[in-house]
Design a protein around this motif. Structure first.
Motif, PDB file in Angstrom:
ATOM      1  N   GLU A 410       0.771  -0.918   0.040  1.00 23.37           N
ATOM      2  CA  GLU A 410      -0.565   0.076  -0.063  1.00 23.37           C
ATOM      3  C   GLU A 410       0.906   1.103   0.014  1.00 23.37           C
ATOM      4  N   ALA A 411       0.559   2.182  -0.905  1.00 20.54           N
ATOM      5  CA  ALA A 411       1.729   3.482  -1.032  1.00 20.54           C
ATOM      6  C   ALA A 411       0.849   4.326   0.078  1.00 20.54           C
ATOM      7  N   ARG A 444       0.451  13.190  -7.332  1.00 18.87           N
ATOM      8  CA  ARG A 444       1.752  13.556  -7.491  1.00 18.87           C
ATOM      9  C   ARG A 444       1.941  11.845  -6.622  1.00 18.87           C
ATOM     10  N   VAL A 445       1.293  11.693  -5.787  1.00 16.95           N
ATOM     11  CA  VAL A 445       1.304  10.504  -5.366  1.00 16.95           C
ATOM     12  C   VAL A 445       1.208   9.385  -5.936  1.00 16.95           C
ATOM     13  N   PHE A 446       0.265   9.066  -7.366  1.00 21.79           N
ATOM     14  CA  PHE A 446       0.044   8.251  -8.594  1.00 21.79           C
ATOM     15  C   PHE A 446       1.268   8.589  -9.324  1.00 21.79           C
ATOM     16  N   GLU A 447       1.641   9.493  -9.360  1.00 23.32           N
ATOM     17  CA  GLU A 447       3.003   9.261 -10.504  1.00 23.32           C
ATOM     18  C   GLU A 447       4.059   9.111 -10.110  1.00 23.32           C
ATOM     19  N   LYS A 448       4.311   9.390  -8.773  1.00 27.05           N
ATOM     20  CA  LYS A 448       5.269   8.476  -8.049  1.00 27.05           C
ATOM     21  C   LYS A 448       5.612   6.961  -8.106  1.00 27.05           C
ATOM     22  N   VAL A 449       4.242   6.381  -8.072  1.00 21.38           N
ATOM     23  CA  VAL A 449       4.120   5.296  -7.431  1.00 21.38           C
ATOM     24  C   VAL A 449       4.410   4.292  -8.795  1.00 21.38           C
ATOM     25  N   CYS A 450       3.589   5.156  -9.867  1.00 23.53           N
ATOM     26  CA  CYS A 450       3.574   4.507 -10.987  1.00 23.53           C
ATOM     27  C   CYS A 450       5.729   4.620 -11.802  1.00 23.53           C
ATOM     28  N   ARG A 451       6.472   5.573 -11.697  1.00 25.58           N
ATOM     29  CA  ARG A 451       7.411   5.935 -12.138  1.00 25.58           C
ATOM     30  C   ARG A 451       8.189   4.643 -10.574  1.00 25.58           C
ATOM     31  N   PHE A 452       7.754   4.459  -9.548  1.00 23.27           N
ATOM     32  CA  PHE A 452       8.849   3.911  -9.461  1.00 23.27           C
ATOM     33  C   PHE A 452       8.961   2.401  -9.411  1.00 23.27           C
ATOM     34  N   TYR A 453       7.365   2.200 -10.017  1.00 28.75           N
ATOM     35  CA  TYR A 453       7.311   0.488  -9.717  1.00 28.75           C
ATOM     36  C   TYR A 453       7.993   0.468 -11.522  1.00 28.75           C
ATOM     37  N   ILE A 454       7.890   0.743 -11.717  1.00 31.83           N
ATOM     38  CA  ILE A 454       8.504   1.147 -13.983  1.00 31.83           C
ATOM     39  C   ILE A 454      10.247   0.660 -13.503  1.00 31.83           C
ATOM     40  N   GLU A 455      10.545   1.684 -12.778  1.00 26.11           N
ATOM     41  CA  GLU A 455      11.933   2.324 -12.655  1.00 26.11           C
ATOM     42  C   GLU A 455      12.778   1.197 -12.272  1.00 26.11           C
ATOM     43  N   GLN A 456      12.437   0.854 -10.901  1.00 31.19           N
ATOM     44  CA  GLN A 456      13.028  -0.235 -10.377  1.00 31.19           C
ATOM     45  C   GLN A 456      12.484  -1.702 -10.459  1.00 31.19           C
ATOM     46  N   ASN A 457      11.768  -2.176 -11.417  1.00 31.71           N
ATOM     47  CA  ASN A 457      10.453  -3.094 -12.369  1.00 31.71           C
ATOM     48  C   ASN A 457      10.125  -3.854 -10.797  1.00 31.71           C
ATOM     49  N   LEU A 458       9.250  -3.639  -9.609  1.00 32.63           N
ATOM     50  CA  LEU A 458       9.132  -4.293  -8.858  1.00 32.63           C
ATOM     51  C   LEU A 458       8.302  -5.806  -9.222  1.00 32.63           C
ATOM     52  N   MET A 488      -0.478   6.682 -15.899  1.00 33.27           N
ATOM     53  CA  MET A 488       0.053   5.465 -16.542  1.00 33.27           C
ATOM     54  C   MET A 488       0.561   5.833 -18.121  1.00 33.27           C
ATOM     55  N   ASP A 489       0.325   6.257 -18.584  1.00 29.79           N
ATOM     56  CA  ASP A 489       0.327   6.196 -20.070  1.00 29.79           C
ATOM     57  C   ASP A 489       1.799   6.494 -19.949  1.00 29.79           C
ATOM     58  N   THR A 490       2.149   7.548 -19.541  1.00 30.42           N
ATOM     59  CA  THR A 490       3.456   8.207 -19.328  1.00 30.42           C
ATOM     60  C   THR A 490       4.391   7.652 -19.066  1.00 30.42           C
ATOM     61  N   HIS A 491       4.098   6.382 -18.255  1.00 31.08           N
ATOM     62  CA  HIS A 491       5.867   6.231 -17.298  1.00 31.08           C
ATOM     63  C   HIS A 491       5.255   4.584 -18.296  1.00 31.08           C
ATOM     64  N   ARG A 492       4.372   4.071 -18.574  1.00 26.96           N
ATOM     65  CA  ARG A 492       4.055   3.204 -19.475  1.00 26.96           C
ATOM     66  C   ARG A 492       3.832   1.373 -18.551  1.00 26.96           C
ATOM     67  N   ILE A 493       3.414   2.175 -17.062  1.00 30.75           N
ATOM     68  CA  ILE A 493       2.663   1.001 -16.761  1.00 30.75           C
ATOM     69  C   ILE A 493       1.554   0.349 -17.116  1.00 30.75           C
ATOM     70  N   GLU A 494       1.364  -1.364 -16.695  1.00 32.48           N
ATOM     71  CA  GLU A 494       0.096  -1.666 -17.042  1.00 32.48           C
ATOM     72  C   GLU A 494      -0.733  -2.182 -16.361  1.00 32.48           C
ATOM     73  N   PRO A 495      -2.039  -1.626 -16.004  1.00 34.86           N
ATOM     74  CA  PRO A 495      -2.584  -1.094 -15.886  1.00 34.86           C
ATOM     75  C   PRO A 495      -2.768  -1.958 -14.800  1.00 34.86           C
ATOM     76  N   LYS A 496      -2.779  -3.415 -14.857  1.00 40.37           N
ATOM     77  CA  LYS A 496      -3.127  -4.608 -13.843  1.00 40.37           C
ATOM     78  C   LYS A 496      -2.137  -4.380 -12.784  1.00 40.37           C
ATOM     79  N   LEU A 616       7.561   1.344   4.655  1.00 37.46           N
ATOM     80  CA  LEU A 616       9.075   2.122   4.400  1.00 37.46           C
ATOM     81  C   LEU A 616       9.359   2.932   3.110  1.00 37.46           C
ATOM     82  N   SER A 617      10.419   3.494   3.154  1.00 39.59           N
ATOM     83  CA  SER A 617      10.488   4.368   2.286  1.00 39.59           C
ATOM     84  C   SER A 617      10.924   3.874   0.929  1.00 39.59           C
ATOM     85  N   GLU A 618      11.234   4.095  -0.076  1.00 45.04           N
ATOM     86  CA  GLU A 618      11.225   3.070  -1.414  1.00 45.04           C
ATOM     87  C   GLU A 618      12.755   2.550  -0.846  1.00 45.04           C
TER      88      GLU A 618
END
Length: 637
Positions: A410-411, A444-458, A488-496, A616-618
């Motif tokens: 949970e973010a 802002r939170v949603f954008e950071k979540v999307c970026r974090f998920y993609i950049e770190q390949n969670l 979501m389109d900007t960060h290319r994260i799958e909506p699932k 926890l922090s990122e």
């Protein structure tokens, strides 16, 4: 010709005076200095005419008297310029002590220049054929030197000092411009005595631009308006005066019998009653609210109570509960810093007490003011944090009982204040929701979540999706789905990989907007959770009606299962129903191993709580997932 010009100036001032005295004023410092300036210029014009007459008939008058009149006129020119300086300083000097000192200093300077004028000789020019008369010589030069020095000082103040009202600045600059042009013309052509007339035009400009009493009046009721209220309260604060205030707001209940015209008539009647009260200034600050400022502190509380009772009798003439006034009284409005803050305080109290206080008199104390100040301070902190990117996202892992690993998180939003300290959401989320900043925070939170998920390949660490909270304000935003799809389109994260959490209160507003947003996002592959199950009043209906995939039991409900026998039966029934609908359940607030094992035996699919980890922090979240989800061979456990 010269007398004709001066008479025109006198005529301008007479007309201005007739307009001015017909309107009531607040007697603020600005108005008092304006009156002094007006009288100074009027006296200057009169002495200008007197000097022309004295020079014209100098042969039949004592020369000593003629010289005295001419020098007195020159002195009034200096005095009128001194008045303009004081008028500008009325905005610059806020406190009373520096203001009085300023008056003393400029008066002494003015008297010194006038003394110098009388100490040196004055020369007189008179042409019997043309009728032109004027003064020149040493006295005139002293006058010009003194006036020019004051003029330069005035212009420097207008361009360099802060705190001057923009309208006053512009009006005085126009005035000084007119006077400067006239002075230059008169200096070059000493037979053209137009400085006095220019001063009359200048004070007329100031009147029209800033000092017209009608600018401070509400035309419909004859009361002072909101601008006058802010101006008057500012002066009261600057002078350190205490002032009781009574707010009267009239609510009209639409029962089909009373129109807006009737409400306007009621307000007119109330305004008439209030205008007849002594020692009170009455301001109409909006369509249905009037503020009474008591000019005397003694007996103000009793007077306020009498006013409320008198108005209640007036409202009852229209029937019970047709017009419901809201009275708010503060014994000392200095508990806030300005008129604008006082208006905000009154609104804050009305929201806080709601309809329960209508028809009663709510007394506002220092505590309410401190709460308002805390809200304003937090609003400032939130806005600054957004601008400086001090909004952070923490992640609390969610454990899958079936897969025996952490499959989601949970973010949770956090904020860093200006001193670098962590601010928890309970301290700022409610305020952000009230002032609308929650939309920016949520995005802002949603954008950071999307970026974090993609950049770190969670996904490679077994994190299938991140849960992101939606506030009630966001849920009512028509553009929510489009904005989140764009992110979501900007960060290319799958909506699932996204699960949005809503609460029952999210549908309190326009449920259709919420459903439209949900359906659009679900159509793209986003899932939804019902957060904090057990805190609302109709959650069962909510689960049936809303397209959610997961239900989350909040911490209080989880604890109640172990502490309250009745709650246990309720939770058992709820779990049976939810699982029967093929929905997943997340139990929040699990803190002990015993609680964990019980939740497992109940068939709860997901566990979240301090037993596993706090938010926890990122970086710490990444370390936690790598340690707990990845086996020694590098694969997901």
């Amino acid at each position: 010709m010269n007398i004709a010009v001066q008479c025109c100036g006198i005529a301008v001032l007479v007309v201005l005076f007739l307009f001015y005295i017909q309107k009531k004023t607040l007697a603020t410092r600005s108005e008092r200095v304006f009156r002094y300036t007006f009288l100074s210029i009027t006296f200057c014009l009169c002495m200008d005419i007197s000097s022309i007459v004295a020079i014209t008939y100098r042969e039949s008058l004592p020369m000593l008297f003629v010289n005295f009149v001419c020098k007195l006129y020159l002195g009034t020119l200096v005095q009128s310029m001194c008045a303009s300086l004081l008028y500008v300083h009325a905005d610059i000097l806020k406190e009373e002590k520096p203001w009085r000192k300023c008056i003393l200093v400029y008066m002494l300077i003015t008297l010194g220049i006038i003394g110098a004028i009388f100490a040196v000789p004055v020369s007189i020019y008179a042409n019997a054929e043309t009728g032109q008369v004027y003064t020149y010589g040493a006295a005139s030069m002293v006058t010009y030197a003194g006036v020019v020095a004051m003029l330069i000082n005035n212009i420097i103040l207008l361009f360099t000092r802060k705190g001057i009202n923009p309208w006053r600045r512009r009006a005085v600059l126009i005035w000084m411009g007119i006077w400067t042009v006239a002075a230059i013309i008169q200096f070059v052509h000493q037979d053209l005595l137009i400085v006095g007339f220019a001063s009359a035009l200048g004070i007329l400009v100031v009147y029209l631009q800033f000092e017209n009493p009608e600018m401070n009046l509400d035309w419909e009721t004859g009361l002072f308006n909101q601008g006058a209220f802010v101006q008057y309260i500012q002066q009261m604060h600057e002078q350190g005066q205490e002032y009781p205030v009574l707010s009267i707001r009239i609510y009209r209940y639409n029962d089909g019998n009373y129109s807006e015209e009737v409400q306007a008539h009621v307000i007119q009647r109330v305004a008439g009653i209030l205008l007849s009260l002594p020692n009170i200034y009455v301001f109409r600050v909006n369509e249905a609210e009037m503020l009474l400022v008591f000019r005397k502190w003694e007996g103000a509380a009793a007077a306020a109570q009498d006013i409320c009772q008198r108005l209640q009798s007036e409202f009852r003439l229209y029937g019970e509960n047709v017009f419901r006034p809201y009275y708010i009284y503060t014994e000392n409005a200095k508990i806030v810093n300005s008129g604008s803050e006082l208006l905000e305080l009154m609104q804050y109290v009305r929201v806080k007490y709601g309809e329960s206080a209508q028809g009663k008199c709510v007394v506002v104390d220092e505590e309410a003011a401190e709460q308002l100040l805390a809200i304003k301070n937090m609003e400032h902190q939130i806005a600054a944090a957004l601008e400086e990117d001090r909004i952070l996202v923490y992640y609390q892992p969610i454990y899958s009982v079936k897969e025996q690993r952490f499959t989601s998180a949970e973010a949770l939003v956090r904020m860093i204040d200006e001193e670098g300290k962590l601010v928890m959401p309970g301290e700022f989320i409610r305020i952000a929701e009230e002032d609308g900043l929650i939309r920016k925070i949520g995005a802002r939170v949603f954008e950071k979540v999307c970026r974090f998920y993609i950049e770190q390949n969670l996904e490679q660490y077994g994190i299938e999706y991140i849960e992101v909270n939606l506030s009630t304000v966001q849920a009512a935003d028509k553009n929510l789905a489009q904005d989140y799809i764009r992110i979501m389109d900007t960060h290319r994260i799958e909506p699932k990989h996204i699960n949005l959490e809503i609460t029952e209160s999210a549908s309190v507003g326009d449920r259709n907007i919420l459903l439209d947003n949900m359906n659009m996002l679900i159509g793209r592959g986003v899932h939804f959770s019902l957060d904090d199950f057990g805190t609302g009043q109709s959650n069962l209906n909510y689960i049936v009606e809303m397209p959610v995939h997961i239900v989350k039991f909040d911490r209080d409900m989880t604890n109640a299962y172990f502490e309250n026998g009745k709650a246990k039966y309720v939770m058992d029934a709820a779990m049976h129903m939810i699982q029967g609908m093929d929905l997943s359940i997340v139990a929040e607030g699990v803190e002990t191993e015993a609680q964990l094992e019980t939740m497992k035996t109940l068939g709860i699919q997901y566990i979240q709580g301090y037993y596993f980890s706090k938010p926890l922090s990122e970086q710490h979240f990444l370390d936690f997932i790598k340690e707990n989800n990845v086996d020694r061979t590098g694969g997901v456990a």
